[in-house]
Scaffold this motif. Structure first.
Motif, PDB file in Angstrom:
ATOM      1  N   THR A   1       1.462 -29.610  15.796  1.00  0.00           N
ATOM      2  CA  THR A   1       2.734 -29.864  15.126  1.00  0.00           C
ATOM      3  C   THR A   1       2.753 -31.260  14.511  1.00  0.00           C
ATOM      4  O   THR A   1       3.196 -31.447  13.371  1.00  0.00           O
ATOM      5  CB  THR A   1       3.904 -29.693  16.111  1.00  0.00           C
ATOM      6  OG1 THR A   1       3.847 -28.372  16.671  1.00  0.00           O
ATOM      7  CG2 THR A   1       5.243 -29.899  15.428  1.00  0.00           C
TER       8      THR A   1
ATOM      9  N   ILE B   1      -1.519 -26.246  26.876  1.00  0.00           N
ATOM     10  CA  ILE B   1      -1.000 -25.572  25.677  1.00  0.00           C
ATOM     11  C   ILE B   1       0.074 -26.443  25.026  1.00  0.00           C
ATOM     12  O   ILE B   1       0.152 -26.533  23.794  1.00  0.00           O
ATOM     13  CB  ILE B   1      -0.439 -24.171  26.018  1.00  0.00           C
ATOM     14  CG1 ILE B   1      -1.536 -23.273  26.567  1.00  0.00           C
ATOM     15  CG2 ILE B   1       0.237 -23.538  24.810  1.00  0.00           C
ATOM     16  CD1 ILE B   1      -2.704 -23.058  25.628  1.00  0.00           C
TER      17      ILE B   1
ATOM     18  N   THR C   1      -0.171 -27.690  21.237  1.00  0.00           N
ATOM     19  CA  THR C   1       0.914 -27.383  20.304  1.00  0.00           C
ATOM     20  C   THR C   1       1.518 -28.662  19.724  1.00  0.00           C
ATOM     21  O   THR C   1       1.777 -28.741  18.520  1.00  0.00           O
ATOM     22  CB  THR C   1       1.998 -26.543  21.008  1.00  0.00           C
ATOM     23  OG1 THR C   1       1.387 -25.366  21.543  1.00  0.00           O
ATOM     24  CG2 THR C   1       3.104 -26.149  20.051  1.00  0.00           C
TER      25      THR C   1
ATOM     26  N   VAL D   1      -4.008 -19.519  15.865  1.00  0.00           N
ATOM     27  CA  VAL D   1      -2.798 -19.710  16.670  1.00  0.00           C
ATOM     28  C   VAL D   1      -2.833 -18.792  17.900  1.00  0.00           C
ATOM     29  O   VAL D   1      -2.451 -19.196  18.996  1.00  0.00           O
ATOM     30  CB  VAL D   1      -1.528 -19.456  15.818  1.00  0.00           C
ATOM     31  CG1 VAL D   1      -0.289 -19.339  16.687  1.00  0.00           C
ATOM     32  CG2 VAL D   1      -1.355 -20.549  14.775  1.00  0.00           C
TER      33      VAL D   1
END
Length: 169
Positions: free
Chosen positions: A113, A105, A109, A85
């Motif tokens: 997710t 990014i 992300t 992460v």
């Protein structure tokens, strides 16, 4: 699915929940330490280390049966998870530079997710049709191995001394 899996193999529900918390707790030093390490060895190598830790843990979990083996899993898995992460934004900057880094990014992300939301649903479905977690664990291990292969195939970022500097940008 960690707590139900561990209770299925005979680990007490309360102890299983502690292991789940240990994964989250171990991610904190993973973020800090792997962030520091990525500054020293580069984002690609740091990411490979983190994903390798997760691959090993996914296979380890399939044979772990007593609390101390689950403890080892939880600490290494949490550390590795926290590590990648922290490393991914650094690596994205190394590979793509600063232009559009926010968008990059954001896409990373979102993808993580989305996968993190779908994975448990599929694992639950596999459990519902098979009444065991073995197939779901093997599937998760294989997907993690695929991530490891992709990390190995990443273009190695140029060193700052090798990059051309455009002073007009």
């Amino acid at each position: 699915h960690l707590v139900p899996y561990l209770t299925d193999i005979g680990i007490d529900k309360t102890i299983s929940a502690v292991f789940l918390g240990l994964i989250g707790g171990s991610s904190v030093p993973g973020r800090l330490i792997m962030g520091f390490i990525s500054d020293k060895i580069g984002g690609k190598k740091a990411l490979i280390i983190c994903i390798a830790g997760q691959v090993l843990c996914m296979f380890w979990l399939q044979v772990a049966r007593c609390p101390w083996t689950i403890y080892v899993f939880a600490v290494i898995f949490g550390f590795s998870y926290g590590g990648w992460v922290a490393v991914l934004p650094f690596l994205a900057g190394e590979i793509f530079g600063l232009r559009s880094l926010g968008l990059i990014i954001g896409l990373i992300t979102f993808s993580a997710t989305f996968g993190g939301a779908l994975g448990p649903v599929f694992a639950g479905y596999i459990y519902d049709i098979s009444s065991c977690y073995k197939t779901a664990l093997i599937g998760g291990a294989m997907i993690t191995m695929l991530a490891f292969v992709f990390a190995l195939l990443l273009k190695t970022p140029l060193k700052k001394s090798d990059q051309k500097v455009n002073r007009y940008v």
